[in-house]
Design a protein around this motif. Structure first.
Motif, PDB file in Angstrom:
ATOM      1  N   UNK A  28       7.018 -16.516   9.647  1.00 43.57           N
ATOM      2  CA  UNK A  28       7.704 -15.373   9.050  1.00 43.57           C
ATOM      3  C   UNK A  28       7.518 -15.373   7.535  1.00 43.57           C
ATOM      4  N   UNK A  29       7.548 -16.551   6.937  1.00 43.99           N
ATOM      5  CA  UNK A  29       7.358 -16.664   5.492  1.00 43.99           C
ATOM      6  C   UNK A  29       5.948 -16.227   5.102  1.00 43.99           C
ATOM      7  N   UNK A  30       4.952 -16.616   5.918  1.00 44.65           N
ATOM      8  CA  UNK A  30       3.578 -16.217   5.638  1.00 44.65           C
ATOM      9  C   UNK A  30       3.407 -14.705   5.771  1.00 44.65           C
ATOM     10  N   UNK A  31       4.058 -14.114   6.764  1.00 41.54           N
ATOM     11  CA  UNK A  31       3.994 -12.664   6.941  1.00 41.54           C
ATOM     12  C   UNK A  31       4.614 -11.969   5.736  1.00 41.54           C
ATOM     13  N   UNK A  32       5.746 -12.477   5.254  1.00 39.70           N
ATOM     14  CA  UNK A  32       6.385 -11.904   4.070  1.00 39.70           C
ATOM     15  C   UNK A  32       5.467 -11.987   2.850  1.00 39.70           C
ATOM     16  N   UNK A  33       4.811 -13.129   2.694  1.00 44.00           N
ATOM     17  CA  UNK A  33       3.887 -13.280   1.565  1.00 44.00           C
ATOM     18  C   UNK A  33       2.748 -12.284   1.643  1.00 44.00           C
ATOM     19  N   UNK A  39       1.502  -5.070  -1.000  1.00 42.50           N
ATOM     20  CA  UNK A  39       2.230  -4.110  -1.814  1.00 42.50           C
ATOM     21  C   UNK A  39       1.800  -4.198  -3.276  1.00 42.50           C
ATOM     22  N   UNK A  40       1.490  -5.383  -3.753  1.00 41.25           N
ATOM     23  CA  UNK A  40       1.055  -5.531  -5.136  1.00 41.25           C
ATOM     24  C   UNK A  40      -0.284  -4.847  -5.362  1.00 41.25           C
ATOM     25  N   UNK A  41      -1.174  -4.890  -4.394  1.00 42.98           N
ATOM     26  CA  UNK A  41      -2.488  -4.279  -4.543  1.00 42.98           C
ATOM     27  C   UNK A  41      -2.390  -2.768  -4.664  1.00 42.98           C
ATOM     28  N   UNK A  42      -1.447  -2.148  -3.968  1.00 45.09           N
ATOM     29  CA  UNK A  42      -1.349  -0.693  -3.984  1.00 45.09           C
ATOM     30  C   UNK A  42      -0.445  -0.180  -5.099  1.00 45.09           C
ATOM     31  N   UNK A  43       0.219  -1.052  -5.843  1.00 55.36           N
ATOM     32  CA  UNK A  43       1.173  -0.594  -6.847  1.00 55.36           C
ATOM     33  C   UNK A  43       0.514  -0.310  -8.206  1.00 55.36           C
ATOM     34  N   UNK A  44      -0.804  -0.444  -8.348  1.00 53.73           N
ATOM     35  CA  UNK A  44      -1.457  -0.173  -9.623  1.00 53.73           C
ATOM     36  C   UNK A  44      -1.442   1.317  -9.940  1.00 53.73           C
TER      37      UNK A  44
END
Length: 72
Positions: A28-33, A39-44
């Motif tokens: 679950x932690x890996x999925x969250x990461x 999300x960081x890639x699309x936030x530019x």
């Protein structure tokens, strides 16, 4: 004898369940990461749009202030 081993080393069934729970938490932690990285890639692009909108708003406010000073 079996009862002594069980008491000494703990309940093996509980240990197996604890290991499964730990693995599930790890997955679950890996999925969250991975979701956070996606999300960081699309936030530019939205950040660029925010900068543009703030710049347009600043120019509009500056225009209102200048027009108010000129008409005063």
């Amino acid at each position: 004898m079996a009862n002594k081993k069980k008491n000494r080393y703990g309940n093996p069934q509980k240990n197996i369940e604890a290991q499964k729970a730990a693995e599930a938490a790890k997955l679950a932690k890996e999925v969250d990461r991975s979701l956070v990285q996606q999300q960081k890639k699309t936030s530019d692009k939205p950040m660029l749009m925010r900068i543009i909108v703030l710049a347009v708003a600043a120019v509009m406010i500056l225009g209102v202030v200048i027009s108010a000073v000129m008409n005063y």
